[in-house]
Design a protein around this motif. Structure first.
Motif, short mmCIF file in Angstrom:
data_model
loop_
_atom_site.label_atom_id
_atom_site.label_comp_id
_atom_site.label_asym_id
_atom_site.label_seq_id
_atom_site.Cartn_x
_atom_site.Cartn_y
_atom_site.Cartn_z
N GLU A 134 54.04 87.80 54.09
CA GLU A 134 53.22 86.79 54.76
C GLU A 134 51.79 87.27 54.93
O GLU A 134 50.83 86.52 54.75
CB GLU A 134 53.83 86.46 56.13
N ARG A 135 51.62 88.55 55.30
CA ARG A 135 50.26 89.08 55.47
C ARG A 135 49.50 89.06 54.15
O ARG A 135 48.33 88.66 54.10
CB ARG A 135 50.31 90.52 56.01
N LEU A 136 50.15 89.48 53.08
CA LEU A 136 49.49 89.47 51.76
C LEU A 136 49.13 88.06 51.35
O LEU A 136 48.04 87.81 50.80
CB LEU A 136 50.41 90.11 50.71
N LYS A 137 50.02 87.13 51.63
CA LYS A 137 49.76 85.72 51.27
C LYS A 137 48.56 85.18 52.05
O LYS A 137 47.69 84.50 51.50
CB LYS A 137 51.00 84.88 51.55
N LEU A 138 48.51 85.49 53.35
CA LEU A 138 47.42 84.98 54.18
C LEU A 138 46.09 85.62 53.81
O LEU A 138 45.05 84.96 53.80
CB LEU A 138 47.72 85.24 55.65
N ILE A 139 46.12 86.91 53.50
CA ILE A 139 44.86 87.61 53.23
C ILE A 139 44.33 87.31 51.84
O ILE A 139 43.15 87.02 51.66
CB ILE A 139 45.07 89.13 53.40
N TYR A 140 45.24 87.33 50.84
CA TYR A 140 44.78 87.21 49.44
C TYR A 140 45.12 85.86 48.81
O TYR A 140 44.81 85.64 47.64
CB TYR A 140 45.39 88.32 48.61
N GLN A 141 45.76 84.97 49.58
CA GLN A 141 46.12 83.65 49.04
C GLN A 141 46.95 83.77 47.77
O GLN A 141 46.74 83.05 46.79
CB GLN A 141 44.86 82.82 48.79
N ASN A 142 47.88 84.70 47.77
CA ASN A 142 48.69 84.93 46.58
C ASN A 142 50.10 85.30 47.05
O ASN A 142 50.28 86.20 47.87
CB ASN A 142 48.08 86.06 45.75
N GLU A 143 51.11 84.63 46.49
CA GLU A 143 52.49 84.85 46.91
C GLU A 143 53.23 85.84 46.01
O GLU A 143 54.43 86.04 46.19
CB GLU A 143 53.25 83.52 46.93
N THR A 144 52.55 86.43 45.04
CA THR A 144 53.24 87.28 44.05
C THR A 144 52.81 88.74 44.15
O THR A 144 52.85 89.47 43.16
CB THR A 144 52.96 86.75 42.64
N LEU A 145 52.38 89.18 45.31
CA LEU A 145 51.86 90.54 45.44
C LEU A 145 52.91 91.53 45.94
O LEU A 145 52.60 92.71 46.10
CB LEU A 145 50.65 90.53 46.40
N LEU A 146 54.12 91.06 46.22
CA LEU A 146 55.19 91.94 46.69
C LEU A 146 56.37 91.84 45.73
O LEU A 146 56.86 90.75 45.47
CB LEU A 146 55.61 91.54 48.11
N HIS A 147 56.80 92.99 45.20
CA HIS A 147 57.92 93.00 44.25
C HIS A 147 58.99 93.98 44.75
O HIS A 147 58.66 95.09 45.19
CB HIS A 147 57.43 93.42 42.86
N ILE A 148 60.24 93.55 44.67
CA ILE A 148 61.36 94.35 45.17
C ILE A 148 62.34 94.60 44.03
O ILE A 148 62.67 93.67 43.27
CB ILE A 148 62.06 93.63 46.33
#
Length: 354
Positions: free
Chosen positions: A319-333
């Motif tokens: 959620e933090r990455l999405k809010l800061i960078y407007q991108n939902e693909t910055l976290l990979h598991i």
């Protein structure tokens, strides 16, 4: 006087002069080709009427600004009717007498005033309507722009509140786990518990100092992660091991503050807690062009039960990455062969956003 769009904007001021220059040229051309007056009388006559109208039309901004705040179309119509009547009388009287003074024997002086007055009133009404409509359009566009800017500010404020709330969920989570660890350690080793309290104090000092600095260098985050791992190392001993492989350019890159902390908490909570074998937490960071890649992985014992709360920290990070960078693909598991790996893709920092 200077709270006027023509005086506040050079572009509008030049545009106002250009429009009246065009009107002067058009009127002079039509009157010259379809009339019988000499060119100098046609041009100077139109110059006088146009100039006086353009000058008198500037203060019309203020009654228009006043009327757009009023309610009820009857009052607005009455105000404009009164203003237009006064405006046309003043405009025509001034212009007519100036032209007569310049050309006392010209065509304007020979035509009866009654015939010129009706045409002058028609021109005055049309000109007044066009000027007033232009002012209303400008006010509408300005209000629309201000509304849009206000909405953007509200969205920005909401985003900052959401980020702050997510961050506030992370800090108590770590504090709760650390205090539990210290509580357990005081029963078996008071000296090590004291050492752990000192390290925790250093960690919290960093957390508080970074509360308002949403973006920090990766080197500072790693330095604080070392404090956290040292705290947990006191409790878990040889069962907790960690390695770091970080390039110099990656350490200098920017990253949202405290965004890595939940990953190490998860690695310990869901890997070290339930394992009887050593658990290794490996951290790799490098730059791919101007993008920071941070990978954190840990092994875990096969068959070990997963604790409750798995995924809360990961959702907060996403959620933090999405809010800061407007991108939902910055976290990979990735979870394969008893190795759990999380990779963060950090674009160039947006300090003003976070």
């Amino acid at each position: 006087m200077f709270d006027h769009p023509i005086f506040k904007s050079r572009v509008l001021g030049i545009g106002y002069a250009v429009v009246w220059g065009f009107i002067l040229t058009l009127n002079s051309s039509l009157e010259y080709f379809y009339g019988s007056s000499p060119i100098e009388e046609v041009f100077l006559g139109n110059l006088v009427f146009s100039t006086v109208f353009a000058v008198l039309a500037i203060p019309l901004w203020y009654p228009v600004s006043s009327c757009q705040k009023q309610e009820g179309w009857i009052m607005i119509a009455f105000n404009h009717l009164a203003t237009a009547s006064v405006f046309i009388i003043i405009w025509f009287s001034i212009s007519f007498h100036i032209v007569i003074a310049i050309f006392p024997t010209g065509k304007t002086a020979t035509i009866p005033l009654e015939e010129q007055l009706s045409f002058g009133i028609f021109q005055g009404i049309m000109g007044y309507a066009i000027v007033v409509l232009s002012y209303y359009l400008h006010i509408y566009a300005r209000n629309l722009r201000e509304k849009h800017e206000t909405e953007l500010q509200l969205q920005q404020s909401l985003k900052e509140v959401e980020i702050s709330m997510l961050r506030s969920q992370i800090n108590p989570h770590f504090l709760f786990n650390s205090l539990n660890s210290i509580s357990s350690l005081t029963m078996v080793d008071a000296d090590r518990a004291q050492e752990m309290v000192v390290k925790l104090s250093d960690y919290l000092r960093y957390t508080v100092s970074q509360e308002k600095a949403a973006i920090v260098a990766l080197s500072k985050e790693i330095e604080n992660i070392h404090r956290y791992l040292e705290i947990e190392k006191i409790r878990f001993g040889a069962k907790l091991q960690y390695r770091f492989s970080l390039t110099n350019d990656a350490l200098a890159a920017d990253i949202p503050a405290m965004i890595l902390q939940p990953l190490y908490e998860n690695a310990i909570k869901h890997g070290v807690y339930e394992s009887t074998e050593p658990i290794i937490i490996e951290t790799n960071a490098y730059m791919d062009n101007d993008i920071l890649i941070v990978s954190i992985k840990n092994n875990y014992q096969e068959g070990a039960p997963m604790g409750k709360g798995a995924g809360i920290g990961l959702r907060n990070i996403a959620e933090r990455l999405k809010l800061i960078y407007q991108n939902e693909t910055l976290l990979h598991i990735k979870n394969e062969n008893q190795v759990f790996e999380v990779t963060l893709i950090i674009p160039p920092a947006k300090k003003s956003v976070a």
